[in-house]
Design an enzyme around this catalytic site. Structure first.
Site, PDB file in Angstrom:
ATOM      1  N   LYS A  11     -11.789 -45.424  13.528  1.00  0.00           N
ATOM      2  CA  LYS A  11     -10.842 -46.327  14.198  1.00  0.00           C
ATOM      3  C   LYS A  11      -9.519 -46.462  13.433  1.00  0.00           C
ATOM      4  O   LYS A  11      -9.416 -46.074  12.265  1.00  0.00           O
ATOM      5  CB  LYS A  11     -11.505 -47.703  14.370  1.00  0.00           C
ATOM      6  CG  LYS A  11     -12.686 -47.707  15.347  1.00  0.00           C
ATOM      7  CD  LYS A  11     -13.209 -49.134  15.552  1.00  0.00           C
ATOM      8  CE  LYS A  11     -14.356 -49.179  16.547  1.00  0.00           C
ATOM      9  NZ  LYS A  11     -14.845 -50.572  16.750  1.00  0.00           N
ATOM     10  N   TYR A  51     -13.665 -49.050  26.648  1.00  0.00           N
ATOM     11  CA  TYR A  51     -14.355 -50.299  26.303  1.00  0.00           C
ATOM     12  C   TYR A  51     -14.568 -51.185  27.540  1.00  0.00           C
ATOM     13  O   TYR A  51     -14.743 -52.400  27.406  1.00  0.00           O
ATOM     14  CB  TYR A  51     -13.585 -51.051  25.220  1.00  0.00           C
ATOM     15  CG  TYR A  51     -13.939 -50.611  23.806  1.00  0.00           C
ATOM     16  CD1 TYR A  51     -15.252 -50.683  23.335  1.00  0.00           C
ATOM     17  CD2 TYR A  51     -12.974 -50.140  22.926  1.00  0.00           C
ATOM     18  CE1 TYR A  51     -15.593 -50.293  22.052  1.00  0.00           C
ATOM     19  CE2 TYR A  51     -13.303 -49.753  21.626  1.00  0.00           C
ATOM     20  CZ  TYR A  51     -14.620 -49.829  21.200  1.00  0.00           C
ATOM     21  OH  TYR A  51     -14.956 -49.454  19.923  1.00  0.00           O
ATOM     22  N   PHE A  59     -12.501 -61.070  23.343  1.00  0.00           N
ATOM     23  CA  PHE A  59     -11.787 -60.216  22.387  1.00  0.00           C
ATOM     24  C   PHE A  59     -11.291 -58.915  23.009  1.00  0.00           C
ATOM     25  O   PHE A  59     -10.742 -58.060  22.308  1.00  0.00           O
ATOM     26  CB  PHE A  59     -12.685 -59.905  21.181  1.00  0.00           C
ATOM     27  CG  PHE A  59     -14.024 -59.280  21.543  1.00  0.00           C
ATOM     28  CD1 PHE A  59     -14.121 -57.928  21.814  1.00  0.00           C
ATOM     29  CD2 PHE A  59     -15.170 -60.053  21.600  1.00  0.00           C
ATOM     30  CE1 PHE A  59     -15.344 -57.342  22.150  1.00  0.00           C
ATOM     31  CE2 PHE A  59     -16.399 -59.481  21.938  1.00  0.00           C
ATOM     32  CZ  PHE A  59     -16.474 -58.120  22.211  1.00  0.00           C
ATOM     33  N   ARG A  87     -25.804 -45.122  13.835  1.00  0.00           N
ATOM     34  CA  ARG A  87     -25.720 -46.590  13.836  1.00  0.00           C
ATOM     35  C   ARG A  87     -26.146 -47.147  12.474  1.00  0.00           C
ATOM     36  O   ARG A  87     -25.574 -48.122  11.979  1.00  0.00           O
ATOM     37  CB  ARG A  87     -26.604 -47.197  14.950  1.00  0.00           C
ATOM     38  CG  ARG A  87     -26.221 -46.839  16.382  1.00  0.00           C
ATOM     39  CD  ARG A  87     -24.924 -47.415  16.866  1.00  0.00           C
ATOM     40  NE  ARG A  87     -24.811 -48.840  16.669  1.00  0.00           N
ATOM     41  CZ  ARG A  87     -23.866 -49.597  17.260  1.00  0.00           C
ATOM     42  NH1 ARG A  87     -22.989 -49.065  18.097  1.00  0.00           N
ATOM     43  NH2 ARG A  87     -23.794 -50.877  17.020  1.00  0.00           N
ATOM     44  N   THR A  93     -22.074 -54.586  13.277  1.00  0.00           N
ATOM     45  CA  THR A  93     -20.729 -54.740  13.866  1.00  0.00           C
ATOM     46  C   THR A  93     -19.829 -55.591  12.971  1.00  0.00           C
ATOM     47  O   THR A  93     -18.668 -55.246  12.730  1.00  0.00           O
ATOM     48  CB  THR A  93     -20.850 -55.398  15.257  1.00  0.00           C
ATOM     49  OG1 THR A  93     -21.764 -54.630  16.050  1.00  0.00           O
ATOM     50  CG2 THR A  93     -19.503 -55.468  15.951  1.00  0.00           C
ATOM     51  N   ARG A 104     -19.362 -49.778   7.360  1.00  0.00           N
ATOM     52  CA  ARG A 104     -18.694 -51.052   7.638  1.00  0.00           C
ATOM     53  C   ARG A 104     -18.731 -51.989   6.429  1.00  0.00           C
ATOM     54  O   ARG A 104     -17.770 -52.728   6.188  1.00  0.00           O
ATOM     55  CB  ARG A 104     -19.302 -51.685   8.894  1.00  0.00           C
ATOM     56  CG  ARG A 104     -18.772 -50.990  10.165  1.00  0.00           C
ATOM     57  CD  ARG A 104     -19.558 -51.336  11.382  1.00  0.00           C
ATOM     58  NE  ARG A 104     -18.856 -50.995  12.623  1.00  0.00           N
ATOM     59  CZ  ARG A 104     -19.429 -51.040  13.822  1.00  0.00           C
ATOM     60  NH1 ARG A 104     -20.698 -51.403  13.944  1.00  0.00           N
ATOM     61  NH2 ARG A 104     -18.734 -50.714  14.889  1.00  0.00           N
ATOM     62  N   ASN A 114     -13.289 -52.727  12.401  1.00  0.00           N
ATOM     63  CA  ASN A 114     -14.528 -52.387  11.701  1.00  0.00           C
ATOM     64  C   ASN A 114     -14.748 -50.876  11.552  1.00  0.00           C
ATOM     65  O   ASN A 114     -15.887 -50.415  11.437  1.00  0.00           O
ATOM     66  CB  ASN A 114     -15.725 -53.093  12.349  1.00  0.00           C
ATOM     67  CG  ASN A 114     -15.936 -52.691  13.788  1.00  0.00           C
ATOM     68  OD1 ASN A 114     -15.228 -51.822  14.310  1.00  0.00           O
ATOM     69  ND2 ASN A 114     -16.914 -53.298  14.436  1.00  0.00           N
ATOM     70  N   HIS A 117     -16.735 -46.488  15.526  1.00  0.00           N
ATOM     71  CA  HIS A 117     -17.523 -46.692  16.746  1.00  0.00           C
ATOM     72  C   HIS A 117     -18.635 -45.655  16.755  1.00  0.00           C
ATOM     73  O   HIS A 117     -18.422 -44.522  16.310  1.00  0.00           O
ATOM     74  CB  HIS A 117     -16.654 -46.484  18.000  1.00  0.00           C
ATOM     75  CG  HIS A 117     -17.481 -46.281  19.247  1.00  0.00           C
ATOM     76  ND1 HIS A 117     -17.959 -47.348  19.985  1.00  0.00           N
ATOM     77  CD2 HIS A 117     -17.970 -45.159  19.837  1.00  0.00           C
ATOM     78  CE1 HIS A 117     -18.693 -46.868  20.995  1.00  0.00           C
ATOM     79  NE2 HIS A 117     -18.709 -45.551  20.925  1.00  0.00           N
ATOM     80  N   GLU A 128     -19.739 -40.696  26.721  1.00  0.00           N
ATOM     81  CA  GLU A 128     -18.612 -40.780  25.786  1.00  0.00           C
ATOM     82  C   GLU A 128     -18.191 -39.386  25.304  1.00  0.00           C
ATOM     83  O   GLU A 128     -17.000 -39.094  25.188  1.00  0.00           O
ATOM     84  CB  GLU A 128     -18.971 -41.692  24.609  1.00  0.00           C
ATOM     85  CG  GLU A 128     -19.088 -43.149  25.036  1.00  0.00           C
ATOM     86  CD  GLU A 128     -19.635 -44.087  23.974  1.00  0.00           C
ATOM     87  OE1 GLU A 128     -19.707 -45.296  24.247  1.00  0.00           O
ATOM     88  OE2 GLU A 128     -19.989 -43.630  22.863  1.00  0.00           O
TER      89      GLU A 128
HETATM   90  P1  DAT Z   1     -20.459 -51.985  18.083  1.00  0.00           P
HETATM   91  O1  DAT Z   1     -19.093 -51.401  17.814  1.00  0.00           O
HETATM   92  O2  DAT Z   1     -21.193 -52.299  16.793  1.00  0.00           O
HETATM   93  O3  DAT Z   1     -21.288 -51.177  19.043  1.00  0.00           O
HETATM   94  P2  DAT Z   1     -19.993 -53.876  20.262  1.00  0.00           P
HETATM   95  O4  DAT Z   1     -20.257 -52.731  21.189  1.00  0.00           O
HETATM   96  O5  DAT Z   1     -20.753 -55.144  20.468  1.00  0.00           O
HETATM   97  O6  DAT Z   1     -20.210 -53.437  18.730  1.00  0.00           O
HETATM   98  O7  DAT Z   1     -18.445 -54.256  20.303  1.00  0.00           O
HETATM   99  C1  DAT Z   1     -17.465 -53.248  20.416  1.00  0.00           C
HETATM  100  C2  DAT Z   1     -16.333 -53.580  19.495  1.00  0.00           C
HETATM  101  O8  DAT Z   1     -15.699 -54.786  19.921  1.00  0.00           O
HETATM  102  C3  DAT Z   1     -16.738 -53.865  18.033  1.00  0.00           C
HETATM  103  O9  DAT Z   1     -16.904 -52.686  17.267  1.00  0.00           O
HETATM  104  C4  DAT Z   1     -15.587 -54.704  17.560  1.00  0.00           C
HETATM  105  C5  DAT Z   1     -15.238 -55.522  18.791  1.00  0.00           C
HETATM  106  N1  DAT Z   1     -15.928 -56.845  18.760  1.00  0.00           N
HETATM  107  C6  DAT Z   1     -17.229 -57.079  19.050  1.00  0.00           C
HETATM  108  N2  DAT Z   1     -17.528 -58.381  18.909  1.00  0.00           N
HETATM  109  C7  DAT Z   1     -16.356 -58.985  18.527  1.00  0.00           C
HETATM  110  C8  DAT Z   1     -15.987 -60.324  18.210  1.00  0.00           C
HETATM  111  N3  DAT Z   1     -16.869 -61.326  18.284  1.00  0.00           N
HETATM  112  N4  DAT Z   1     -14.689 -60.567  17.859  1.00  0.00           N
HETATM  113  C9  DAT Z   1     -13.784 -59.572  17.800  1.00  0.00           C
HETATM  114  N5  DAT Z   1     -14.068 -58.273  18.093  1.00  0.00           N
HETATM  115  C10 DAT Z   1     -15.334 -57.992  18.440  1.00  0.00           C
HETATM  116 MG    MG Z   2     -21.027 -50.809  21.062  1.00  0.00          MG
END
Ligand code: DAT
Ligand code: MG
Length: 140
Positions: A11, A51, A59, A87, A93, A104, A114, A117, A128
Site C-alpha cells: 500500500k 474496496y 472509513f 494473511r 488489520t 503490519r 497498514n 492488502h 482480485e
Molecule cells: P484487511 O485489510 O485486514 O482484510 P478489512 O478487509 O476489514 O481488513 O479492511 C480493509 C481495509 O480498510 C483495512 O486494511 C484498513 C481499512 N480499515 C478497516 N477497518 C478500519 C477502521 N476501523 N478504521 C480505518 N480504516 C479501517
Molecule cells: Mg479484507
C-alpha cells in the site's frame, strides 16, 4: 492443502517509505513466490470498486483517498496454502493487535495505513487477481 494463488497489495504508506523490498522479503521468507508484480497508481474509481465491499463503512472515503495517494505494488503470490499464509505474514488489520514478526507489526502506521492488502478467501483471490492481471502476466 494444495498450491494456491493469492492477491497482494503493497500500500501507499509502504511504497512511500521505500519498504517494498523488505515486504517482499517477508513473503519470500514465508515460502510465497511472486508470480506477477507491477507498480501502478489507482484512480479513485478503481479504489472505490476494489474496496466496494466496505462502501457503507465510515472509513470508506478515507480508505479510498489513502489508496490513491501514492503508487502501489500489486502482486500475485503462490505457494502452499497461500491465502492463509499471506494473511499470517501480514498480521492483524490493526497493527496494535498484530503478532511479532508480521508485516503490519513491523511496518504499519495505523489501522488505515497498514502497509499491505491480502485476499481473504479463494473466491476473492480469484476476482482480485483477474481485476489486476491478465493470464499472460502470471508466470508460475
Ligand atoms: P484487511 O485489510 O485486514 O482484510 P478489512 O478487509 O476489514 O481488513 O479492511 C480493509 C481495509 O480498510 C483495512 O486494511 C484498513 C481499512 N480499515 C478497516 N477497518 C478500519 C477502521 N476501523 N478504521 C480505518 N480504516 C479501517
Ligand atoms: Mg479484507
Amino acid at each position: 492443502m494444495a498450491i494456491q494463488r493469492t492477491f497482494s497489495i503493497i500500500k501507499p504508506d509502504a511504497t512511500k517509505r521505500n519498504l517494498t523490498g523488505k515486504i517482499i522479503a517477508k513473503f519470500e521468507d514465508a515460502g510465497l513466490r511472486v508470480v506477477a508484480s507491477k507498480r501502478i497508481q489507482l484512480t479513485l474509481a478503481q479504489a472505490q470498486e476494489f474496496y466496494g465491499v466496505h462502501k457503507d463503512r465510515p472509513f470508506f472515503g478515507e480508505l479510498c483517498e489513502f489508496m490513491i495517494s501514492e503508487p502501489i505494488v500489486v502482486q500475485v503470490l503462490e505457494g502452499e496454502n497461500a491465502i492463509q499464509k499471506n494473511r499470517d505474514v501480514m498480521g492483524a488489520t490493526n497493527p496494535a493487535d498484530a503478532a511479532e514478526g508480521t508485516i503490519r507489526k513491523e511496518f504499519a502506521l495505523s489501522i488505515g495505513e497498514n502497509s499491505v492488502h491480502g485476499s481473504d478467501a479463494p473466491e476473492t483471490a480469484k476476482e482480485e487477481i483477474a481485476y489486476f492481471f491478465s493470464g499472460l502476466e502470471l508466470v508460475g
